[in-house]
Design an enzyme around this catalytic site. Structure first.
Site, PDB file in Angstrom:
ATOM      1  N   ASP A   9       0.829  -1.199   0.000  1.00 14.99           N
ATOM      2  CA  ASP A   9       0.000   0.000   0.000  1.00 14.99           C
ATOM      3  C   ASP A   9       0.868   1.255   0.000  1.00 14.99           C
ATOM      4  O   ASP A   9       0.611   2.227  -0.703  1.00 14.99           O
ATOM      5  CB  ASP A   9      -0.906   0.062   1.233  1.00 14.99           C
ATOM      6  CG  ASP A   9      -1.484  -1.258   1.671  1.00 14.99           C
ATOM      7  OD1 ASP A   9      -0.824  -2.296   1.501  1.00 14.99           O
ATOM      8  OD2 ASP A   9      -2.593  -1.247   2.219  1.00 14.99           O
ATOM      9  N   ILE A  48      -1.561  -5.694  -4.256  1.00 16.14           N
ATOM     10  CA  ILE A  48      -0.887  -5.820  -5.547  1.00 16.14           C
ATOM     11  C   ILE A  48      -1.383  -4.737  -6.502  1.00 16.14           C
ATOM     12  O   ILE A  48      -0.619  -4.201  -7.313  1.00 16.14           O
ATOM     13  CB  ILE A  48      -1.119  -7.226  -6.123  1.00 16.14           C
ATOM     14  CG1 ILE A  48      -0.594  -8.294  -5.149  1.00 16.14           C
ATOM     15  CG2 ILE A  48      -0.446  -7.381  -7.483  1.00 16.14           C
ATOM     16  CD1 ILE A  48      -0.976  -9.715  -5.516  1.00 16.14           C
TER      17      ILE A  48
END
Length: 788
Positions: A554, A626
């Site tokens: 993140d 991802i």
């Protein structure tokens, strides 16, 4: 006779235990229908067997707004249903809500003498009414299922009481008709099982003054209204008028409801102004030589979105039988557990002006009742999971399908982004400014990553499909947060939270558009944080100060596009090497060689409970993590000059590598991706819209920029974008749209253990900006891709 099809619905049970009579609620707006008076809906299994259902007024405004059904599920089981216009299957009455007052008598010295009870739909007690006035049958409204009943005192006590039920069917209509004493003694149907006294009783509420609960006593009156009295669902509201508490005069509405087959009483409270706390609780009964009352608590070491409980168990029924009582609430709303002389108390946060919790009473003598403390604990743990892990719903409506299944073109992709942006301006995005209210998080809008992410999406869209409203939203967000001297409201650099950096990209865009110096001053403050921000030994930024030694996927998106942008504008690219290094460390520490996918996070210290003791990696491939990495890759390259071939090379190598991994795990049927990327179809896992939108953005932009070449990427991207429309877009009757099936948040630490169960337990939301921003941006990129 059933008529036209409204929707198909697949429901999956995410638990490894059966869920009999699982409530499933479907608003008409989701079903894409507006029903006329007298029209109804019929629910049947695809094989043809009709299921009982009920149209209900969920919000209590007097109009039916939702379809409720209560199907049975085996452990991990699923059902595929057809919803049509037509008459529903019949059901026996399994719930009830009612209130009755006396008529035909007269008031004498605070008591109502004579008369008979008359059932009414709404009741406001007169000013002289108080406890034991014998004017309201069993002293207030009642609500029950086939398991248990509850009554709420409409007087200064505001106590909640329990009627134990032996019969397995509703009984309130026969309780208290012969006076106030009979239901305190054993009857054929059961009895009143609780001594409430001056306590909160069974799930009542008040205010915690630091030492004790203050009951909802000082107020100008109550009004109880029966909202629903149906076979599967019953509900009532109580309006508390002008409660004098904590120096305020407060109005509260309690919306109480029960569903068939459940002991749970849901209480949804709404306040007309903030309050610093609300105390919810249950009676604190003394231990006796024969029985020690056990105080039980669920785990508090969990995500703030998970449910937990405060409970008691023992011989606390008036007839001497075992009685279990419990409050169930979201852990993140809990301020503390405490007690006073009368009640066990959970002190709750109600700064958002509403609170939802549940209460349970389980009497030993109910039909097939719980007999032991261990059985009660096992039951509570299952109820907590049922509240935390909602059934997985895949709803495909006729209205949505007629629009989403149209041919996909460049213009239609852009139109979907525009349509969503227009829908969300009225729903949420129009509040994204300093002083606005964030309904996603139930708190004031802050300078955090979601704020900037959504405004970046509006700015992207405005560049290709300009509207004054889009620019106005972006400008208002930036201008409201940044003072003339560059101070950023709600930003705290000392927290070293890399999430805070992302919204700075909007400020840089505004600086380029306006040249206003305050945006540069504000941007410098964010850059200063990154100068001092702690790093791992190999040079990657910690995610937050409170998460030391940790690199999260993140955080790569939160910090690196901003740092690259800032460095391009003001540093002549001096920090671009650091930006690229962040990706190189991420690849080294987080990429799995076997799958090509990236783990969510890495703890260099290897001390966290979620970290592999050998590698420090978390255990699972979280798709949105991802997705953040993929978006960061293509966005950062916008800021690195084409001539800087050596700097660009590692990123350009990572893009096809990641793209190939994503194509391997793309769901072949839907074209989108699962919440846990490599576990398709595993119990509880679900197709997830925010990550899927991010992957589409990454793949489409990488092709638009020339980083990916090959028909396989184009085909996969187009299939995935169509999948976004087919799987996640709901068209409402007013033609606005929503994006469904997105995990609200996922993190590690602070009670989040990184297990598969954890990733399944976070709430599944709709229209959360982490997904909607990516959906808008994905449509912009797919529109460009389809032009080529």
């Amino acid at each position: 006779m059933a008529s036209q099809s409204v929707a198909t619905l697949r429901i999956d049970n995410p638990s490894n235990f059966a869920r009999p009579q699982q409530p499933v609620l479907l608003p008409f707006t989701d079903l894409g229908v507006t029903l006329k008076p007298g029209e109804n809906l019929r629910v049947s299994e695809l094989a043809g067997q009709a299921l009982p259902s009920q149209l209900i007024d969920r919000d209590g405004d007097g109009e039916k707004d939702s379809l409720l059904l209560t199907p049975d599920f085996s452990a991990g089981g699923s059902k595929e249903l057809l919803i049509q216009q037509g008459d529903p299957a019949t059901s026996v009455q399994l719930t009830q809500a009612e209130v009755s007052e006396k008529t035909g008598g007269q008031w004498q010295d605070g008591q109502y003498i004579g008369g008979t009870f008359q059932n009414v739909t709404s009741l406001t007690p007169p000013p002289q009414y108080t406890d034991h006035s014998e004017f309201i049958r069993y002293e207030g409204p009642g609500i029950e299922s086939d398991k248990v009943g509850y009554r709420i005192y409409l007087d200064w006590r505001n106590g909640f009481d329990i009627f134990g039920n032996k019969t397995g069917k509703p009984v309130l209509h026969q309780v208290g008709l012969d006076g106030y004493k009979s239901y305190h003694e054993p009857q054929a149907w059961g009895m009143d099982v609780l001594k409430v006294g001056k306590s909160l009783g069974a799930g009542g509420f008040g205010y915690w003054n630091g030492e004790a609960v203050e009951l909802v006593s000082k107020l100008s009156g109550h009004t109880a209204t029966i909202v629903e009295n149906g076979p599967l669902y019953s509900a009532l509201t109580i309006n508390y008028k002008n409660w004098q508490i904590a120096g305020k005069t407060l109005n509260i509405q309690a919306h109480l409801s029960m569903t068939a087959g459940s002991r749970l009483l849901q209480n949804r409270l709404t306040f007309d102004q903030p309050l610093d706390n609300l105390a919810i609780g249950m009676v604190k009964l003394p231990d006796t030589p024969d029985s020690k009352i056990k105080v039980l608590t669920g785990t508090l070491e969990s995500s703030g979105h998970t449910y937990t409980y405060l409970a008691t168990y023992g011989k606390q029924s008036l007839d001497g039988a075992n009685l279990g009582m419990a409050l169930l609430f979201k852990r993140g709303k809990l301020q503390k557990l405490t007690s006073d002389a009368n009640s066990h108390v959970a002190v709750m946060d109600v700064s958002g002006q509403h609170l939802e919790y549940y209460f349970v009473g389980a009497w030993q003598h109910e039909l097939n009742g719980i007999q032991t403390q261990q059985q009660f604990v096992d039951y509570l743990q299952q109820e907590v999971e049922k509240l935390t892990l909602a059934p997985r719903l895949t709803l495909k409506t006729t209205l949505s399908k007629t629009q989403t299944e149209q041919p996909l073109t460049s213009s239609s992709a852009l139109a979907w982004s525009t349509r969503f942006a227009d829908s969300d301006l009225n729903r949420q995005a129009g509040q994204y400014y300093w002083g606005g209210w964030d309904s996603e998080r139930d708190r004031p809008v802050a300078f955090e990553y979601t704020t900037g992410l959504l405004m970046q999406a509006y700015d992207d869209l405005n560049q290709v499909a300009p509207k004054p409203e889009y620019q106005a939203a972006v400008s208002k967000m930036a201008d409201s947060f940044v003072a003339a001297d560059g101070t950023i409201h709600s930003y705290d650099a000392s927290k070293f939270n890399i999430d805070s950096i992302n919204s700075g990209s909007v400020l840089l865009r505004m600086y380029e558009k306006t040249g206003d110096a305050k945006y540069q001053l504000a941007a410098e403050k964010l850059r200063a944080q990154l100068t001092d921000h702690p790093k791992t030994s190999n040079g990657a930024y910690w995610h937050k100060k409170i998460y030391p030694h940790q690199l999260w996927l993140d955080g790569v998106y939160m910090g690196m596009p901003y740092l690259a942008y800032y460095s391009q504008l003001f540093e002549n690219g001096a920090s671009l090497k650091q930006v690229v290094h962040e990706f190189e460390v991420s690849r080294e520490m987080l990429r799995d060689q076997a799958t090509g996918l990236y783990f969510h996070a890495w703890d260099e210290s290897k001390s966290m409970n979620w970290a592999d003791p050998a590698t420090g990696r978390s255990k699972f491939f979280w798709s949105r993590g991802i997705g953040w990495l993929g978006m960061a890759l293509v966005d950062v390259l916008d800021r690195i000059p084409q001539t800087s071939t050596e700097l660009r090379a590692p990123l350009l190598a990572m893009i096809p590598e990641l793209a190939d991994a994503l194509l391997r795990y793309q769901d072949p049927a839907s074209g989108v991706w699962w919440q846990i990327t490599d576990k398709p179809g595993e119990r509880g896992n679900y197709l997830e819209s925010s990550a899927s939108s991010m992957f589409v953005y990454f793949l489409a932009k990488a092709q638009n920029k020339g980083y990916l070449q090959g028909q396989q990427y184009r085909d996969a991207t187009v299939k995935a974008y169509q999948g976004l429309l087919n799987e996640f877009v709901l068209v409402h009757p007013d033609q606005s749209i929503s994006l469904t099936k997105m995990v609200q948040v996922a993190g590690l630490g602070a009670g989040r253990d990184g297990s598969y169960h954890y990733y399944m337990s976070e709430p599944i939301y709709r229209n959360d900006s982490k997904g909607t921003a990516a959906f808008i941006m994905a449509g912009v990129q797919v529109s460009q891709l389809l032009k080529n």
